[in-house]
Write an enzyme that holds these catalytic residues in place. Structure first.
Site, PDB file in Angstrom:
ATOM      1  CB  SER A 143      -0.990  -0.061   0.948  1.00  0.00           C
ATOM      2  OG  SER A 143      -1.596   0.786   1.333  1.00  0.00           O
ATOM      3  CG  ASP A 357       6.181  24.071   1.381  1.00  0.00           C
ATOM      4  OD1 ASP A 357       5.703  23.406   2.026  1.00  0.00           O
ATOM      5  OD2 ASP A 357       7.264  24.284   2.229  1.00  0.00           O
ATOM      6  CG  HIS A 410      -5.106  -2.539  -0.334  1.00  0.00           C
ATOM      7  ND1 HIS A 410      -4.683  -1.673  -1.134  1.00  0.00           N
ATOM      8  CD2 HIS A 410      -4.501  -1.599   1.015  1.00  0.00           C
ATOM      9  CE1 HIS A 410      -3.845  -1.121  -1.138  1.00  0.00           C
ATOM     10  NE2 HIS A 410      -3.757  -0.929   0.650  1.00  0.00           N
TER      11      HIS A 410
END
Length: 432
Positions: A143, A357, A410
């Site tokens: 993951s 940023d 998953h």
């Protein structure tokens, strides 16, 4: 170092001092913990290293007992480092109790800006050189760990022998908005599949949500359970057993009391266990930041994009006769009001959501020239990571081989025992 034994394994606790900011290697240091695991009958052998990067962000490496899941296959030929990425597990913690040591929310946000994949990979490189004497190692990324592995390929492929990714090929370009715009239709499909399997849960979920709409309900921790918080139980639907876990959770939610029907203590305890961020606050604080790459602030992308999908509005569902749709891997501003583990960090979370940023995480040109053997398991219609995004990235990384499967959800690398790791190793080695 402390060594000890479990069935079939010798385990060793390892602790590493790393710079908080790798641009300032002589500045503040934090600690990163790793648990070495080696087969008992090979503990004295000179074995290549495999480092495991857990999903998240915000989760320490899985705590195995003996040779569980993929670990039994790995120790047949590797010395394994189960790494607690910075801020997680036994590494220097970052949570509501420790972050105030940094000072103001602004300082806390600046501190947490060093907890993304870029810093984690730089930690790995320092640790690799100390452990292996400079030899390359294999990375297994689950993951978010796969996101880290993809960054690793972008910035330090010289440290990599092989890369194995399970359910974690990120988009190289998608903004957080685009990630969630792809996610909500996928979440809906998972919820519809759950209701098709357990049609009785349609009425149960609506009844619970209606009760929460009419009553203020407090979890044992002191957190508030709202209809929107209830919807977050949909995160369970991303694992192989999740649909069944959700059904069992919903089936006995109410008890009769002198004041009428009420949500039972057992139900509320189980909901709290499923939804609380007390054990992994970095997941909530940094989840959208893992998608940020110099494209401006994430600005609570999951919350904003959800407005584009009105079928997820619990109030509208209850006002009509539509099923309540659960949600998935999404973090919202109200989490920092309803969850006591997050409430003290709400201003820090706001500042992280407004941060502009964030540096790019992936280098498409370098990935296109990749020479490291890479294999990735891509789970068909994965709840957490968009399959189309993963396959696009697979095509962008030179030499990467994929295994696309709907056999697992998953959590395939855990649920599939040794089979997933065995197949990925065979793919990376060209054996199949």
């Amino acid at each position: 170092m402390t060594s000890y034994r479990q069935p079939g394994l010798v385990l060793t606790d390892r602790r590493f001092s790393v710079p908080l900011d790798h641009a300032d290697p002589e500045g503040e240091q934090i600690e990163v913990y790793g648990r070495e695991a080696v087969a008992s009958d090979r503990s004295g052998d000179d074995l290549p290293w495999l480092v495991y990067l857990e999903g998240g962000p915000g989760f320490g490496a899985r705590r195995f007992i003996g040779r569980q899941a993929w670990l039994g296959r790995a120790v047949q030929e590797f010395r394994v480092l189960l790494l607690d990425q910075r801020g997680t597990g036994n590494s220097t913690p970052a949570n509501r109790q420790t972050l105030p040591l940094r000072g103001t929310p602004g300082r806390q946000a600046d501190y947490l800006a060093h907890f993304r994949a870029d810093s984690i990979v730089q930690d790995c490189e320092l640790i690799r050189k100390r452990l292996t004497g400079g030899a390359r190692w294999t990375v297994l990324g689950q993951s978010f760990g796969g996101f880290c592995a993809t960054h690793y390929l972008s910035v330090a492929p010289e440290g990599l022998r092989t890369v194995l990714i399970t359910g974690g090929l990120p988009s190289l370009h998608a903004t957080a908005d685009e990630v969630y715009r792809a996610a909500y239709p996928r979440i809906r499909r998972k919820v519809e599949a759950h209701y098709a399997r357990y049609p009785q849960d349609v009425d149960r979920a609506r009844r619970i949500a209606a009760h929460l709409q009419a009553h203020e309900v407090t979890l044992p921790s002191g957190g508030r359970l709202t209809p929107a918080a209830l919807q977050c139980l949909g995160i369970l639907l991303g694992s192989g057993e999740g649909t069944h876990q959700l059904h069992f959770l919903l089936e006995d939610a109410f008890v009769e009391t002198p004041a009428g029907p009420a949500l039972s203590d057992a139900f509320l305890e189980n909901v709290q266990a499923a939804l609380s961020y007390a054990g992994h606050p970095l997941y909530a604080l940094l989840h959208e930041a893992i998608y940020a790459q110099g494209q401006g602030p994430t600005a609570w992308a999951a919350e904003r994009v959800r407005a584009e999908f009105p079928e997820f509005d619990a109030e509208k569902s209850l006002a009509g006769d539509a099923p309540l749709l659960f949600t998935g891997e999404t973090v919202h501003p109200w989490h920092f009001e309803t969850d006591p583990a997050l409430r003290p960090l709400r201003e820090t979370a706001r500042l992280l959501a407004e941060r502009k940023d964030w540096a790019p995480l992936y280098d498409p040109a370098r990935l296109a020239a990749n020479e490291v053997p890479v294999a990735a398991a891509v789970y068909h219609d994965d709840l957490y990571v968009d399959t189309a995004h993963s396959l696009e990235t697979a095509r962008a990384i030179r030499g990467l081989r994929t295994w696309v499967t709907d056999e697992f959800e998953h959590d395939g690398v855990r649920a599939g025992g040794p089979r997933v790791l065995d197949r990925l190793l065979a793919l990376a080695r060209g054996e199949i």
